[in-house]
Structures are given as structure tokens and as C-alpha cells.
Design a protein around this motif. Structure first.
Motif, PDB file in Angstrom:
ATOM      1  N   THR A  87     -41.624  35.160  -2.352  1.00 56.90           N
ATOM      2  CA  THR A  87     -41.556  35.452  -3.777  1.00 56.90           C
ATOM      3  C   THR A  87     -42.861  35.052  -4.448  1.00 56.90           C
ATOM      4  OG1 THR A  87     -40.556  33.282  -4.207  1.00 56.90           O
ATOM      5  CG2 THR A  87     -39.065  35.131  -3.839  1.00 56.90           C
ATOM      6  N   GLY A  88     -43.259  35.818  -5.462  1.00 55.09           N
ATOM      7  CA  GLY A  88     -44.452  35.487  -6.218  1.00 55.09           C
ATOM      8  C   GLY A  88     -45.751  35.840  -5.519  1.00 55.09           C
ATOM      9  N   VAL A  89     -45.685  36.782  -4.561  1.00 55.75           N
ATOM     10  CA  VAL A  89     -46.866  37.188  -3.806  1.00 55.75           C
ATOM     11  C   VAL A  89     -47.007  38.705  -3.904  1.00 55.75           C
ATOM     12  CG1 VAL A  89     -47.966  37.227  -1.537  1.00 55.75           C
ATOM     13  CG2 VAL A  89     -46.614  35.252  -2.223  1.00 55.75           C
ATOM     14  N   SER A  90     -48.219  39.186  -4.133  1.00 52.55           N
ATOM     15  CA  SER A  90     -48.444  40.619  -4.279  1.00 52.55           C
ATOM     16  C   SER A  90     -48.375  41.331  -2.928  1.00 52.55           C
ATOM     17  CB  SER A  90     -49.822  40.880  -4.910  1.00 52.55           C
ATOM     18  OG  SER A  90     -50.853  40.530  -4.004  1.00 52.55           O
ATOM     19  N   ILE A 105     -46.963  28.645   5.394  1.00 51.71           N
ATOM     20  CA  ILE A 105     -46.876  27.738   4.249  1.00 51.71           C
ATOM     21  C   ILE A 105     -47.396  28.495   3.032  1.00 51.71           C
ATOM     22  CG2 ILE A 105     -47.664  25.580   3.209  1.00 51.71           C
ATOM     23  CD1 ILE A 105     -47.940  24.440   6.032  1.00 51.71           C
ATOM     24  N   LEU A 106     -46.549  28.651   2.031  1.00 52.45           N
ATOM     25  CA  LEU A 106     -46.919  29.352   0.807  1.00 52.45           C
ATOM     26  C   LEU A 106     -47.176  28.334  -0.301  1.00 52.45           C
ATOM     27  CD1 LEU A 106     -47.242  31.936  -0.894  1.00 52.45           C
ATOM     28  CD2 LEU A 106     -44.771  31.847  -1.320  1.00 52.45           C
ATOM     29  N   VAL A 107     -48.398  28.322  -0.816  1.00 49.10           N
ATOM     30  CA  VAL A 107     -48.765  27.435  -1.930  1.00 49.10           C
ATOM     31  C   VAL A 107     -48.954  28.318  -3.154  1.00 49.10           C
ATOM     32  CG1 VAL A 107     -50.360  25.695  -2.789  1.00 49.10           C
ATOM     33  CG2 VAL A 107     -49.900  25.865  -0.324  1.00 49.10           C
ATOM     34  N   THR A 108     -48.082  28.174  -4.119  1.00 49.79           N
ATOM     35  CA  THR A 108     -48.093  29.002  -5.322  1.00 49.79           C
ATOM     36  C   THR A 108     -48.520  28.161  -6.512  1.00 49.79           C
ATOM     37  OG1 THR A 108     -46.246  30.267  -4.407  1.00 49.79           O
ATOM     38  CG2 THR A 108     -46.758  30.599  -6.729  1.00 49.79           C
ATOM     39  N   GLY A 109     -49.688  28.478  -7.085  1.00 47.35           N
ATOM     40  CA  GLY A 109     -50.183  27.738  -8.230  1.00 47.35           C
ATOM     41  C   GLY A 109     -49.475  28.136  -9.508  1.00 47.35           C
ATOM     42  N   SER A 157     -59.697  25.608  -5.484  1.00 49.51           N
ATOM     43  CA  SER A 157     -59.207  25.828  -4.127  1.00 49.51           C
ATOM     44  C   SER A 157     -59.404  27.292  -3.754  1.00 49.51           C
ATOM     45  CB  SER A 157     -57.722  25.463  -4.033  1.00 49.51           C
ATOM     46  OG  SER A 157     -57.536  24.070  -4.221  1.00 49.51           O
ATOM     47  N   PRO A 158     -59.744  27.579  -2.505  1.00 49.09           N
ATOM     48  CA  PRO A 158     -59.925  28.970  -2.104  1.00 49.09           C
ATOM     49  C   PRO A 158     -58.602  29.724  -2.109  1.00 49.09           C
ATOM     50  CG  PRO A 158     -60.050  27.535  -0.199  1.00 49.09           C
ATOM     51  CD  PRO A 158     -59.985  26.643  -1.392  1.00 49.09           C
ATOM     52  N   GLN A 159     -58.627  30.928  -2.627  1.00 45.08           N
ATOM     53  CA  GLN A 159     -57.435  31.770  -2.719  1.00 45.08           C
ATOM     54  C   GLN A 159     -57.441  32.762  -1.567  1.00 45.08           C
ATOM     55  OE1 GLN A 159     -56.721  33.535  -6.613  1.00 45.08           O
ATOM     56  NE2 GLN A 159     -56.266  35.505  -5.666  1.00 45.08           N
ATOM     57  N   GLY A 160     -56.305  32.881  -0.873  1.00 44.61           N
ATOM     58  CA  GLY A 160     -56.247  33.844   0.213  1.00 44.61           C
ATOM     59  C   GLY A 160     -55.261  33.464   1.299  1.00 44.61           C
ATOM     60  N   ALA A 275     -49.647  32.107  -8.921  1.00 45.84           N
ATOM     61  CA  ALA A 275     -48.446  32.942  -8.846  1.00 45.84           C
ATOM     62  C   ALA A 275     -48.800  34.412  -9.049  1.00 45.84           C
ATOM     63  CB  ALA A 275     -47.423  32.502  -9.883  1.00 45.84           C
ATOM     64  N   GLY A 276     -48.274  35.257  -8.156  1.00 42.82           N
ATOM     65  CA  GLY A 276     -48.494  36.691  -8.268  1.00 42.82           C
ATOM     66  C   GLY A 276     -49.783  37.175  -7.651  1.00 42.82           C
ATOM     67  N   PHE A 277     -50.554  36.290  -6.985  1.00 46.44           N
ATOM     68  CA  PHE A 277     -51.861  36.687  -6.457  1.00 46.44           C
ATOM     69  C   PHE A 277     -51.729  37.662  -5.288  1.00 46.44           C
ATOM     70  CE2 PHE A 277     -50.617  33.379  -3.598  1.00 46.44           C
ATOM     71  CZ  PHE A 277     -51.304  33.569  -2.396  1.00 46.44           C
TER      72      PHE A 277
END
Length: 277
Positions: A87-90, A105-109, A157-160, A275-277
């Protein structure tokens, strides 16, 4: 004159008094009968309505219970759906997750510029199957949030999507750890955190995030293949109650759980960003 003669001598246009009296009496009797019947019908209708009211109340209770049960079922289904899939991922980010990965591991800001986030552990039995969330913890990330073009010192933090391959720490590896684990006295943070908090114990347990590093080596490996300008040594480590310079921090018990659970054969990855990235 005889009585019959007297009767015949009356004017024919006037009714006899006796007959008028009979008509009035008959009409009164009929009116009373109609009123009585109407009153009886009204009383019967009222009795029926009174009898129906308790039944209606009794029927309302099961209906309310049924509605409550349906609402509870919908809420349970909603919670189950939240634990199925990411959830919360594009869709763009989903497409970058390796098909062979079975641990994630999902890290959602909370926001693009926020240092507060949530970390959740997901597994799936096979490629293409639904992801199932098994654990969730509060987390911290870079003080200035997230960046797809991170630079050294920008406190993001790096996004990806990044592989997880190596671990280490100041403490002995937890029982059951299957990752390569480098126990080294070099896992000691010096100085203070961004908000002036102590960093003691931050590197008791560490999992290296494969951002600008060489997989298959200790998290302490200093080589940065993409250049020092991007920064390196981005780790998943013990939270020190404050934002990081680029790493992700989670509670110490959670780090221990992660080390006990990660399996190199499952090709684990970390997916991280707002969130939503």
C-alpha cells in the motif's frame, strides 16, 4: 261517525304521527348500530397496531445486530486488504521490484520533506504472488526527507528500490541470522545526532542498503562506486530517537527481528521513499 269514517276523512297529504315516530326510532337505531360497529372496528385496528408495535421493536433488534455484524465483516476485510499487497506505492515503483524477491522491507515516509516514516516487513511465497505484511514499526529517515538525486551532506535518504545483502554490528549476530554478518568494533557512532541526541547503540545491529556500495562486503566497506559526491554507508540500523543523515532507523528489537528473518535465498530488497512514491 265510526272510527273507519274518521280515518278516511283525514287529509291524504299528512303522514300519520305513529309512522313518523317509527321512522325516527328506526333511524336512531341504525345510526347507533353504525357508530357501534365503527367504534368496534376502530378498537380492533388500535389493538392490532398495539400488538404490532412490540413485534416491530423486536424485529428492529435483529436488524441492528445484522448491520453491526456486516460492518464488522467489512472492517475485517478492509484490514485484511491493507495487509495484502504493497500500500502507498506507485505502479512505477512496483515495477522496479525484482520478480524473484520474496522478502521486502517497505519504508514509507510521512512526506517528501519529513524524517518520520513507517517500516513494514513483507513476504510472499513465490514470484507474482501477493505480498503479505507480517511486521510494522515506526521509523526515522533523513532529516530533510527523501531525494532521488541524493548528494553527500544534504541530509536526505535515497528514494528507490535497493537490494539487501550484508549485515554487521557492534553486538554478536542474533541466533538464526543467515546474512553474512561482520561483528566489528568499528560499528560505533561518534558525535551527536542531527538534533543533538546521543548516537550510542545506533550501530549495534546494521543491515547495509545497497546504495552506492559494493554488495558482498562488510557494511564498513568504504568504496563508493558511483562517487563520493552521492555519499554512502546508507544503513538500516537502530533508531537513536532522532532523524538521520540518510540512513533508516527502527527500534532495536525490530532490527534483531529483521536479522533473524532475512534470508539471502529470498533476494530481499528495501523499498523506501515518501508515501505514494
Amino acid at each position: 261517525m265510526s272510527k273507519h269514517a274518521r280515518a278516511r276523512s283525514r287529509p291524504s297529504g299528512k303522514p300519520r304521527p305513529i309512522r313518523r315516530t317509527r321512522r325516527v326510532a328506526l333511524a336512531a337505531a341504525l345510526g347507533l348500530a353504525t357508530f357501534t360497529a365503527g367504534w368496534a372496528y376502530l378498537a380492533q385496528d388500535q389493538d392490532k397496531a398495539a400488538a404490532a408495535r412490540p413485534q416491530a421493536r423486536a424485529d428492529a433488534r435483529p436488524q441492528a445486530a445484522d448491520r453491526a455484524a456486516r460492518d464488522a465483516q467489512r472492517e475485517a476485510a478492509r484490514r485484511a486488504a491493507a495487509e495484502q499487497g504493497l500500500t502507498g506505492v506507485s505502479e512505477h515503483t512496483r515495477a522496479r521490484i525484482p520478480a524473484e524477491s520474496r522478502q521486502l522491507i517497505l519504508v514509507t515516509g510521512r512526506a517528501a520533506d519529513s524524517s518520520e516514516s513507517t517500516a513494514a516487513f513483507y513476504t510472499r511465497p513465490a514470484a507474482g504472488a501477493d505480498w503479505v505484511r507480517t511486521e510494522s514499526w515506526p521509523a526515522r529517515n533523513g532529516a530533510n526527507g527523501w531525494s532521488v538525486e541524493r548528494e553527500y551532506g544534504d541530509l536526505t535518504s535515497p528514494q528507490g528500490v535497493f537490494a539487501l545483502t550484508d549485515a554487521g554490528g557492534l553486538l554478536p549476530k542474533p541466533p538464526g541470522t543467515r546474512f553474512p554478518y561482520d561483528r566489528d568494533n568499528g560499528f560505533v557512532a561518534t558525535g551527536l545526532g542531527v538534533n543533538g541526541e546521543s548516537l550510542a547503540g545506533s550501530f549495534d545491529y546494521v543491515v547495509a542498503i545497497d546504495f552506492n556500495r559494493r554488495p558482498g562486503r562488510s557494511p564498513l566497506d568504504p568504496v563508493m562506486p558511483d562517487g563520493e559526491d552521492k555519499g554512502g554507508n546508507i544503513w538500516l540500523h537502530v533508531d537513536h530517537d532522532g532523524p538521520s543523515q540518510g540512513c533508516v532507523g527502527i527500534p532495536k528489537d525490530a532490527m534483531k527481528k529483521v536479522l533473524e528473518t532475512l534470508d539471502p535465498a529470498a533476494k530481499p530488497v528495501i523499498v523506501m521513499g515518501p508515501a505514494g512514491f
